[in-house]
Design an enzyme around this catalytic site. Structure first.
Site, PDB file in Angstrom:
ATOM      1  CG  ASP A  30      12.442  -3.726   7.053  1.00 25.30           C
ATOM      2  OD1 ASP A  30      13.174  -4.863   7.897  1.00 25.30           O
ATOM      3  OD2 ASP A  30      11.507  -3.330   7.925  1.00 25.30           O
ATOM      4  CB  ILE A  31       7.589  -4.394   6.242  1.00 28.55           C
ATOM      5  CG1 ILE A  31       6.083  -4.276   5.920  1.00 28.55           C
ATOM      6  CG2 ILE A  31       7.476  -4.957   7.897  1.00 28.55           C
ATOM      7  CD1 ILE A  31       4.867  -4.766   5.880  1.00 28.55           C
ATOM      8  CG  ASN A  86      19.373  -8.555  14.395  1.00 28.94           C
ATOM      9  OD1 ASN A  86      20.882  -7.961  14.815  1.00 28.94           O
ATOM     10  ND2 ASN A  86      18.917  -7.530  14.026  1.00 28.94           N
ATOM     11  CD  GLU A  94      12.007  -7.709  16.102  1.00 31.30           C
ATOM     12  OE1 GLU A  94      11.056  -7.695  15.408  1.00 31.30           O
ATOM     13  OE2 GLU A  94      12.184  -6.721  16.542  1.00 31.30           O
ATOM     14  CB  VAL A  95      12.073 -12.909  11.424  1.00 29.14           C
ATOM     15  CG1 VAL A  95      11.100 -13.920   9.947  1.00 29.14           C
ATOM     16  CG2 VAL A  95      11.026 -11.524  11.462  1.00 29.14           C
ATOM     17  CG  HIS A  99      16.156 -11.144   8.450  1.00 28.49           C
ATOM     18  ND1 HIS A  99      16.576 -13.114   9.018  1.00 28.49           N
ATOM     19  CD2 HIS A  99      16.246 -10.341   9.040  1.00 28.49           C
ATOM     20  CE1 HIS A  99      15.426 -12.035  10.251  1.00 28.49           C
ATOM     21  NE2 HIS A  99      15.773 -10.889  10.034  1.00 28.49           N
ATOM     22  CG  HIS A 101      18.155  -6.094   8.434  1.00 29.79           C
ATOM     23  ND1 HIS A 101      17.005  -5.725   9.076  1.00 29.79           N
ATOM     24  CD2 HIS A 101      18.887  -6.756   9.243  1.00 29.79           C
ATOM     25  CE1 HIS A 101      16.371  -5.997   9.564  1.00 29.79           C
ATOM     26  NE2 HIS A 101      17.355  -7.620  10.151  1.00 29.79           N
TER      27      HIS A 101
HETATM   28  P1  AMP Z   1      15.447  -8.994  12.880  1.00 29.78           P
HETATM   29  O1  AMP Z   1      14.701  -8.510  13.580  1.00 29.78           O
HETATM   30  O2  AMP Z   1      16.781  -9.370  12.337  1.00 29.78           O
HETATM   31  O3  AMP Z   1      14.759 -10.194  12.541  1.00 29.78           O
HETATM   32  O4  AMP Z   1      14.092  -8.021  11.671  1.00 29.78           O
HETATM   33  C1  AMP Z   1      13.318  -9.111  11.193  1.00 29.78           C
HETATM   34  C2  AMP Z   1      13.011  -7.597  10.182  1.00 29.78           C
HETATM   35  O5  AMP Z   1      11.671  -8.180   8.864  1.00 29.78           O
HETATM   36  C3  AMP Z   1      12.091  -6.288  11.227  1.00 29.78           C
HETATM   37  O6  AMP Z   1      13.221  -4.702  10.422  1.00 29.78           O
HETATM   38  C4  AMP Z   1      11.266  -6.036  10.098  1.00 29.78           C
HETATM   39  O7  AMP Z   1      10.687  -4.527   9.799  1.00 29.78           O
HETATM   40  C5  AMP Z   1      11.005  -7.282   8.770  1.00 29.78           C
HETATM   41  N1  AMP Z   1       9.372  -7.700   8.178  1.00 29.78           N
HETATM   42  C6  AMP Z   1       8.861  -8.230   9.126  1.00 29.78           C
HETATM   43  N2  AMP Z   1       7.636  -8.311   8.482  1.00 29.78           N
HETATM   44  C7  AMP Z   1       8.409  -8.440   7.106  1.00 29.78           C
HETATM   45  C8  AMP Z   1       7.488  -8.304   6.062  1.00 29.78           C
HETATM   46  N3  AMP Z   1       6.320  -9.326   5.966  1.00 29.78           N
HETATM   47  N4  AMP Z   1       7.561  -7.681   4.635  1.00 29.78           N
HETATM   48  C9  AMP Z   1       9.033  -7.184   4.439  1.00 29.78           C
HETATM   49  N5  AMP Z   1      10.145  -6.923   5.980  1.00 29.78           N
HETATM   50  C10 AMP Z   1       9.817  -7.641   7.329  1.00 29.78           C
END
Ligand code: AMP
Ligand code: ZN
Length: 116
Positions: A30-31, A86, A94-95, A99, A101
């Site tokens: 994770d970034i 999530n 958010e994405v 995925h 975690h």
């Molecule tokens: P969620 O809130 O479950 O959608 O988590 C999205 C996660 O993606 C967050 O923990 C971010 O830090 C992570 N994230 C967003 N962009 C990137 C990226 N380019 N590379 C790695 N992790 C990312």
């Protein structure tokens, strides 16, 4: 999905700190890590969330869970870890590419959720 962030990472169009890849899933750091170990495992195929899965997605979802323990162990969390997925607005996703975690490290991750 042309412009999906995690599809682009899966295709190698956006760099990531990749720790694992096979025919169905890819895992990377994770970034913005929330714990010393914070990996993301994603299906290579575009699945938005657990709200939208189909039977065709089951092999990727099974693989995603099946590799989590080994990846946690190999990346610094041998004594256990937490998997968080999530989903959608209520789940705080958010994405919009499914995925998992994988969070852990040398210390316990902490309480699962604060009780309201
Ligand atoms: P969620 O809130 O479950 O959608 O988590 C999205 C996660 O993606 C967050 O923990 C971010 O830090 C992570 N994230 C967003 N962009 C990137 C990226 N380019 N590379 C790695 N992790 C990312
Ligand atoms: Zn995607």
């Amino acid at each position: 999905m042309e412009n999906c962030l995690f599809c682009r990472i899966a295709r190698g169009e956006i760099p990531s700190r990749k720790v694992y890849e096979d025919d169905r899933v890819i895992a990377f750091h994770d970034i913005n890590p929330a714990r010393p170990v914070h990996l993301l495992i994603i299906p290579k195929r575009h699945i938005v969330s657990l709200q939208t899965v189909s039977a065709d997605d089951e092999p990727a979802l099974g693989r995603l869970l099946a590799v989590a323990g080994r990846l946690a162990e190999e990346n610094g969390s041998p004594d256990g870890f937490r998997v968080i997925i999530n989903n959608g607005r209520i789940g705080g996703q958010e994405v919009p590419h499914l995925h998992a975690h994988v969070v852990g490290g040398p210390e316990p991750v902490g309480p699962m959720l604060e009780r309201n």
